[in-house]
Scaffold this active site. Structure first.
Site, PDB file in Angstrom:
ATOM      1  N   HIS A   1       0.880  -1.179   0.000  1.00  0.00           N
ATOM      2  CA  HIS A   1       0.000   0.000   0.000  1.00  0.00           C
ATOM      3  C   HIS A   1       0.916   1.228   0.000  1.00  0.00           C
ATOM      4  O   HIS A   1       1.716   1.398  -0.904  1.00  0.00           O
ATOM      5  CB  HIS A   1      -0.917  -0.104   1.231  1.00  0.00           C
ATOM      6  CG  HIS A   1      -2.078   0.837   1.261  1.00  0.00           C
ATOM      7  ND1 HIS A   1      -2.384   1.700   0.254  1.00  0.00           N
ATOM      8  CD2 HIS A   1      -3.035   1.052   2.213  1.00  0.00           C
ATOM      9  CE1 HIS A   1      -3.473   2.394   0.571  1.00  0.00           C
ATOM     10  NE2 HIS A   1      -3.884   2.024   1.765  1.00  0.00           N
TER      11      HIS A   1
ATOM     12  N   HIS B   1      -2.095  -2.079  -9.919  1.00  0.00           N
ATOM     13  CA  HIS B   1      -3.082  -1.506  -9.010  1.00  0.00           C
ATOM     14  C   HIS B   1      -4.333  -2.356  -9.062  1.00  0.00           C
ATOM     15  O   HIS B   1      -4.678  -2.875 -10.123  1.00  0.00           O
ATOM     16  CB  HIS B   1      -3.404  -0.065  -9.429  1.00  0.00           C
ATOM     17  CG  HIS B   1      -4.031   0.731  -8.340  1.00  0.00           C
ATOM     18  ND1 HIS B   1      -5.381   0.701  -8.100  1.00  0.00           N
ATOM     19  CD2 HIS B   1      -3.479   1.539  -7.419  1.00  0.00           C
ATOM     20  CE1 HIS B   1      -5.627   1.492  -7.070  1.00  0.00           C
ATOM     21  NE2 HIS B   1      -4.505   2.005  -6.626  1.00  0.00           N
TER      22      HIS B   1
ATOM     23  N   ASP C   1       2.887   5.605  -6.651  1.00  0.00           N
ATOM     24  CA  ASP C   1       4.125   5.481  -5.886  1.00  0.00           C
ATOM     25  C   ASP C   1       5.366   5.387  -6.762  1.00  0.00           C
ATOM     26  O   ASP C   1       6.482   5.509  -6.270  1.00  0.00           O
ATOM     27  CB  ASP C   1       4.060   4.232  -4.988  1.00  0.00           C
ATOM     28  CG  ASP C   1       3.002   4.398  -3.927  1.00  0.00           C
ATOM     29  OD1 ASP C   1       3.024   5.438  -3.259  1.00  0.00           O
ATOM     30  OD2 ASP C   1       2.147   3.515  -3.783  1.00  0.00           O
TER      31      ASP C   1
HETATM   32  C1  LIG Z   1      -1.008  -3.050  -6.063  1.00  0.00           C
HETATM   33  C2  LIG Z   1      -1.112  -4.569  -5.995  1.00  0.00           C
HETATM   34  C3  LIG Z   1      -1.029  -5.001  -4.536  1.00  0.00           C
HETATM   35  C4  LIG Z   1      -2.467  -5.003  -6.588  1.00  0.00           C
HETATM   36  O1  LIG Z   1      -2.585  -6.364  -6.375  1.00  0.00           O
HETATM   37  P1  LIG Z   1      -3.793  -7.245  -6.925  1.00  0.00           P
HETATM   38  O2  LIG Z   1      -4.918  -6.399  -7.404  1.00  0.00           O
HETATM   39  O3  LIG Z   1      -4.104  -8.241  -5.860  1.00  0.00           O
HETATM   40  O4  LIG Z   1      -3.177  -7.937  -8.216  1.00  0.00           O
HETATM   41  P2  LIG Z   1      -2.529  -9.370  -8.282  1.00  0.00           P
HETATM   42  O5  LIG Z   1      -1.480  -9.527  -7.206  1.00  0.00           O
HETATM   43  O6  LIG Z   1      -3.640 -10.366  -8.340  1.00  0.00           O
HETATM   44  O7  LIG Z   1      -1.791  -9.299  -9.673  1.00  0.00           O
HETATM   45  C5  LIG Z   1      -2.283  -9.828 -10.890  1.00  0.00           C
HETATM   46  C6  LIG Z   1      -1.103 -10.400 -11.666  1.00  0.00           C
HETATM   47  O8  LIG Z   1      -0.137  -9.376 -11.947  1.00  0.00           O
HETATM   48  C7  LIG Z   1       1.098  -9.672 -11.292  1.00  0.00           C
HETATM   49  N1  LIG Z   1       1.580  -8.430 -10.688  1.00  0.00           N
HETATM   50  C8  LIG Z   1       0.836  -7.525  -9.992  1.00  0.00           C
HETATM   51  N2  LIG Z   1       1.601  -6.490  -9.639  1.00  0.00           N
HETATM   52  C9  LIG Z   1       2.841  -6.735 -10.117  1.00  0.00           C
HETATM   53  C10 LIG Z   1       4.047  -6.037 -10.056  1.00  0.00           C
HETATM   54  N3  LIG Z   1       4.120  -4.855  -9.438  1.00  0.00           N
HETATM   55  N4  LIG Z   1       5.138  -6.573 -10.638  1.00  0.00           N
HETATM   56  C11 LIG Z   1       5.054  -7.777 -11.263  1.00  0.00           C
HETATM   57  N5  LIG Z   1       3.920  -8.484 -11.358  1.00  0.00           N
HETATM   58  C12 LIG Z   1       2.828  -7.978 -10.778  1.00  0.00           C
HETATM   59  C13 LIG Z   1       0.782 -10.704 -10.241  1.00  0.00           C
HETATM   60  O9  LIG Z   1       1.899 -11.498  -9.930  1.00  0.00           O
HETATM   61  C14 LIG Z   1      -0.329 -11.471 -10.908  1.00  0.00           C
HETATM   62  O10 LIG Z   1       0.266 -12.289 -11.885  1.00  0.00           O
HETATM   63  P3  LIG Z   1      -0.349 -13.768 -12.191  1.00  0.00           P
HETATM   64  O11 LIG Z   1      -1.707 -13.498 -12.770  1.00  0.00           O
HETATM   65  O12 LIG Z   1       0.616 -14.389 -13.144  1.00  0.00           O
HETATM   66  O13 LIG Z   1      -0.414 -14.464 -10.859  1.00  0.00           O
HETATM   67  C15 LIG Z   1       0.031  -5.226  -6.843  1.00  0.00           C
HETATM   68  O14 LIG Z   1      -0.057  -4.806  -8.184  1.00  0.00           O
HETATM   69  C16 LIG Z   1       1.408  -4.939  -6.247  1.00  0.00           C
HETATM   70  O15 LIG Z   1       1.836  -5.634  -5.346  1.00  0.00           O
HETATM   71  N6  LIG Z   1       2.117  -3.882  -6.770  1.00  0.00           N
HETATM   72  C17 LIG Z   1       3.404  -3.543  -6.235  1.00  0.00           C
HETATM   73  C18 LIG Z   1       3.243  -2.727  -4.953  1.00  0.00           C
HETATM   74  C19 LIG Z   1       2.735  -1.329  -5.202  1.00  0.00           C
HETATM   75  O16 LIG Z   1       3.241  -0.616  -6.056  1.00  0.00           O
HETATM   76  N7  LIG Z   1       1.750  -0.928  -4.403  1.00  0.00           N
HETATM   77  C20 LIG Z   1       1.204   0.403  -4.457  1.00  0.00           C
HETATM   78  C21 LIG Z   1      -0.217   0.405  -4.885  1.00  0.00           C
HETATM   79  S1  LIG Z   1      -0.787   2.082  -5.098  1.00  0.00           S
END
Ligand SMILES: CC(C)(COP(=O)(O)OP(=O)(O)OC[C@H]1O[C@@H](n2cnc3c(N)ncnc32)[C@H](O)[C@@H]1OP(=O)(O)O)[C@@H](O)C(=O)NCCC(=O)NCCS
Length: 437
Positions: free
Chosen positions: A268, A307, A363
């Site tokens: 987050h 996201h 971010d």
């Molecule tokens: C923001 C976040 C938590 C959203 O998570 P979510 O909606 O649960 O999405 P998921 O984790 O289900 O991701 C879907 C797919 O994309 C991939 N993915 C998501 N974010 C990714 C990232 N930053 N880098 C690489 N792969 C990513 C996941 O591994 C998943 O792949 P799969 O389908 O092969 O398993 C996630 O994108 C993340 O962890 N981002 C990095 C942290 C970040 O920048 N957070 C700030 C948010 S404002």
């Protein structure tokens, strides 16, 4: 207009059900009518991590994640960032309308009146180790304010609520600045009424022995814009925590502390700090492709990418990129920007990221601009928490005024043992315990 209805046929009983659709949603509680027999509790919807569950009705923030749209109270974020001050936007978010000149003057005066911390709160901060993370200090100190303002418990009195809202918005920059000064061993600087909200924050952070601190107006404006961009983001993880804790009628200080705790996680608000660590680890533009390949092979995530809601470019990231250019004119270019731009370019052309609709989020660039402004990475999430306090408070207030809201209490799908006989300790055999039981 004809009522919209979802017709369901339960194949277990061959019973048909008509479930009303309102504003594009069905009520989960309507599913309870669907039973397999008289003893059945009724159908539930199972939605881990709330992927498709609306927990409230809200009139504060609108996001269209596919189109990359963000609006506060109907106003596009781009216009607010260009034309407003942060406190003007805070007023809008909290009250629903942009303030008149007089309303804004009174609001600014009310916030400014509440920027001081009780002296005992300063002593409280003294108790932290010199290397304590600012976010941990921030969370604990906001929670500690609950003991300073016991009147805050009266959450159903609108005037009491308003006072706490002013106190919290006024005090969070002071707490944030004190956590920073504490980590450096510098004396705390009291707030100064001569300054705007962001200038005052910069003054409390960076004033040394000069008689009067003068913030660079370009940098103060950039920080104000960053605050506007971070002020609210509808039902994200921390807003959901704010509403959930607030639904038990806990006071707003402990609710904000809980929301800030949710924000501190690396998935987050903690992501901006992680982005900088990642850019440090990459080291130079030449290493970007190799790093992206590592991520694709399943070694970690690209921080600042992806996201839950945006499946397009995060509109806030676009504005931050623009603001960064203004800041770099005043501060010189942050060399990490070149690595970030290369990373964005490579990722946006890569099948892995395209397929998953992974774009830079707020971010991705905020850390780079914060660093150029002179902030240490440990303070980045605190910089997110200051403006987001406004959004949390608006969500909290809306929740308390919503006659449909009650104490938040999700249901579960139980997967544990059925009833079993108690085993006395001397008869228990060692068995592999399942971590989940
Ligand atoms: C923001 C976040 C938590 C959203 O998570 P979510 O909606 O649960 O999405 P998921 O984790 O289900 O991701 C879907 C797919 O994309 C991939 N993915 C998501 N974010 C990714 C990232 N930053 N880098 C690489 N792969 C990513 C996941 O591994 C998943 O792949 P799969 O389908 O092969 O398993 C996630 O994108 C993340 O962890 N981002 C990095 C942290 C970040 O920048 N957070 C700030 C948010 S404002």
């Amino acid at each position: 207009m004809e009522k919209e209805v979802l017709s369901i046929l339960d194949k277990r009983t061959n019973f048909p059900y008509d479930i009303p659709i309102e504003k594009g949603a069905i009520r989960a509680s309507d599913l309870r009518r669907i039973k397999s027999g008289p003893d059945d509790f009724g159908l539930m919807s199972y939605d881990p991590a709330f992927l498709n569950t609306a927990s409230c009705q809200s009139a504060i923030t609108f996001i269209d994640g596919d189109k990359g749209i963000l609006r506060y109270r109907g106003y596009p974020i781009e216009q607010l960032a260009e034309k407003c001050t942060f406190l003007e936007v805070a007023y809008l978010i909290l009250n629903g309308e942009l303030p008149t000149e007089l309303q804004l003057k009174n609001f600014v005066a009310a916030i400014t009146r509440h920027t001081m911390l009780h002296e005992t709160t300063k002593s409280f901060l003294e108790g932290f180790r010199h290397d304590a993370h600012p976010m941990g200090m921030f969370i604990s100190t906001v929670a500690a304010l609950s003991t300073v303002y016991p009147d805050a418990k009266n959450v159903h009195d609108p005037e009491v609520r308003k006072l706490q809202i002013h106190r919290l918005i006024g005090k969070v920059p002071t707490i944030a600045a004190y956590t920073y000064r504490h980590s450096l061993g510098y004396p705390y600087i009291y707030p100064d009424d001569d300054f705007s909200y962001t200038e005052n924050f910069m003054n409390m952070l960076w004033k040394m022995v000069e008689p009067k601190y003068r913030a660079n107006p370009v940098l103060a404006r950039a920080l104000d814009i960053l605050f506007i961009l971070h002020a609210d983001h509808e039902q994200n993880c921390s807003a959901n925590v704010m509403r959930a804790v607030g639904s038990s009628q806990a006071d707003p200080f402990v609710c904000i502390a809980a929301a800030a705790a949710a924000l501190s996680g690396p998935l987050h608000g903690g992501a901006n700090e992680e982005v900088l660590k990642m850019l440090d680890e990459i080291g130079s533009k030449e290493n970007v492709r190799g790093y992206v390949d590592k991520i694709k092979a399943g070694h970690g995530k690209l921080m600042g990418f992806g996201h839950r809601i945006y499946k397009n470019y995060d509109p806030r990231a676009r504005i931050i990129k623009w603001a960064a250019d203004q800041v770099f004119v005043a501060t010189g270019r942050n060399p990490k920007l070149d690595i970030a731009l290369e990373l964005e370019k490579i990722a946006l052309e890569d099948e892995y990221f395209i397929k998953r609709k992974l774009y830079p989020n707020v971010d991705f660039y905020s850390g780079i601009i914060y660093q150029a402004l002179g902030f240490k990475p440990e303070l980045f999430t605190v910089l997110f928490a200051i403006p987001r306090t406004v959004g949390w408070l608006a969500q909290w207030q809306e929740m308390l005024q919503d006659p449909e809201q009650k104490i938040a209490r999700p249901r579960q799908v139980y997967t544990g043992y059925d009833v079993r006989e108690f085993v006395p300790i001397e008869q228990r055999a060692v068995r592999a315990a399942s971590a989940s039981r």
